[in-house]
Design an enzyme around this catalytic site. Structure first.
Site, PDB file in Angstrom:
ATOM      1  N   LEU A 230      44.145  41.970  35.639  1.00  0.00           N
ATOM      2  CA  LEU A 230      45.291  41.562  36.524  1.00  0.00           C
ATOM      3  C   LEU A 230      45.991  42.701  36.983  1.00  0.00           C
ATOM      4  CD1 LEU A 230      46.173  38.446  34.066  1.00  0.00           C
ATOM      5  CD2 LEU A 230      44.758  38.513  36.249  1.00  0.00           C
ATOM      6  N   HIS A 231      46.974  42.537  37.669  1.00  0.00           N
ATOM      7  CA  HIS A 231      47.938  43.573  38.084  1.00  0.00           C
ATOM      8  C   HIS A 231      48.847  44.284  36.916  1.00  0.00           C
ATOM      9  CE1 HIS A 231      51.729  44.992  40.284  1.00  0.00           C
ATOM     10  NE2 HIS A 231      50.714  45.712  40.816  1.00  0.00           N
TER      11      HIS A 231
END
Length: 390
Positions: A230-231
């Site tokens: 994920l970011h």
């Protein structure tokens, strides 16, 4: 572009570097046309000695083409005197020993500046030439740990892991090159040399931009941790790696336009006005639903089909490739980054060019990495001629 017209043609460099950090800096110099004289200790630099096949291992061959080699034992007075004579004839000295080592050997900045007042002396290290960590031992994995890289790499339910590549070493090598080139421009303008101090820890810190955003935007005071794929700032969705029939793909939507394009490709334009997905903040809050939506679509298709659909639809994406696929990458080959050359032992080896495309600069090396001390006679003869001209 011929060798004589490359940007650093006529620039002479004494290269005291080893392993990855410094040698990548001087590799970029050699690829730009500099005459890089690699000064090696008895037995050769450490990377040359990581040897399991009777000849230099690939990392050494990769980072040291188009350089010349001379072996000098800097602990011996005569060889130290030869080094300083050579230093008087060059534009740059580059080293990445532990702080203080070159001074103890008598070939540090002050010693070289005494024979070449306008010298540019570039030093790479783990934590810098001063500060409380100056004496710490530094290899890439140690700096990844100390710099925080490992704390944000991997999945939250698992222990920290290092990046799969020598991230800190090569980032520092790039910054060392940038520092040396900046100083070279200053000398061209003012005639003044100088000392460059680049640390691995500082070179990697700016890469935390997304993670720092999460850290400072979170009023709870909680620390940003490992977010898997994920970011790093947990502020973009979708942003991740999704299953395909033959592997995985990365997909990210940096704005609402990307998201609406993706919904069209998925055949789910009906979700455009869904309250769960209306804004980026909504999608971040409903990340499991976003992930499920994309995964159900992607797992029914091969990577190539997904890439074709998303690139045609202008949605950022990438197929997760294995190294065997990367070395055959048609874009890297077409742009000249990857080529093949004679390894000097009856075979061939992968050759990498400079990533800096400056009027044809990123050409493949013209000569393989030198054998240890292979250029001693030529280097000393040149030194003799230069001595007679002074």
């Amino acid at each position: 572009m011929t060798a004589a017209t490359l940007p650093l043609a006529g620039t002479r460099v004494l290269d005291l570097t080893q392993i990855y950090n410094g040698p990548y800096c001087t590799f970029l110099m050699a690829m730009a046309g500099a005459d890089v004289i690699k000064v090696e200790p008895p037995g050769g630099e450490h990377l040359r000695r990581r040897n399991a096949r009777g000849n230099a291992v690939y990392p050494f061959l990769m980072l040291n083409p188009d350089k010349r080699s001379i072996m000098l034992d800097l602990k011996q007075e005569q060889d130290r005197a030869t080094f300083l004579e050579l230093a008087a004839t060059v534009d740059l000295v580059v080293e990445n020993f532990a702080p203080g080592v070159v001074d103890r050997l008598g070939v540090g900045y002050e010693a070289v500046r005494a024979v070449r007042p306008d010298i540019i002396y570039a030093s790479g290290s783990g934590y810098g030439q001063d500060g409380p960590y100056r004496g710490y031992q530094a290899m890439d994995i140690a700096v990844q740990a100390m710099a925080g890289v490992m704390s944000v790499t991997g999945f939250p339910e698992n222990p920290p892991v290092k990046a799969g590549v020598a991230l800190c070493d090569f980032l520092a090598g790039i910054h060392l090159y940038a520092g040396a080139m900046t100083a070279l421009v200053r000398r061209h303008r003012t005639g003044e040399g100088g000392y460059i101090d680049v640390s691995m820890q500082e070179s990697v810190f700016p890469t935390f931009a997304s993670n720092l955003g999460l850290f400072f935007d979170d009023d709870s005071g909680s620390l940003p941790g490992r977010t898997g794929n994920l970011h790093g700032g947990l502020s973009i969705a979708p942003y991740g790696v999704y299953p395909a029939r033959d592997g995985h793909v990365s997909i990210m939507c940096n704005n609402d336009t990307h998201w609406h394009r993706l919904l069209g490709i998925l055949g789910r334009d009906d979700l455009t006005s869904d309250d769960r997905f209306r804004t980026m903040a909504d999608r971040v809050r409903h990340l499991p639903a976003v992930t499920e939506l994309i995964s159900q679509w992607s797992m029914q298709r091969d990577r190539a089909e997904i890439m074709a659909l998303l690139n045609t639809g202008r949605v950022p994406c990438g197929e997760v490739r294995h190294l065997a696929e990367v070395v055959q990458d048609p874009n890297l080959i077409a742009r000249g980054m990857i080529r093949w050359m004679d390894d000097g032992h009856g075979g061939r080896m992968l050759s990498v060019a400079s990533p800096l495309h400056i009027d044809g600069l990123a050409s493949a090396p013209s000569r393989k990495a030198p054998d240890l001390d292979a250029d001693r006679a030529d280097i000393l003869e040149e030194l003799k001629e230069l001595r007679s001209e002074r």
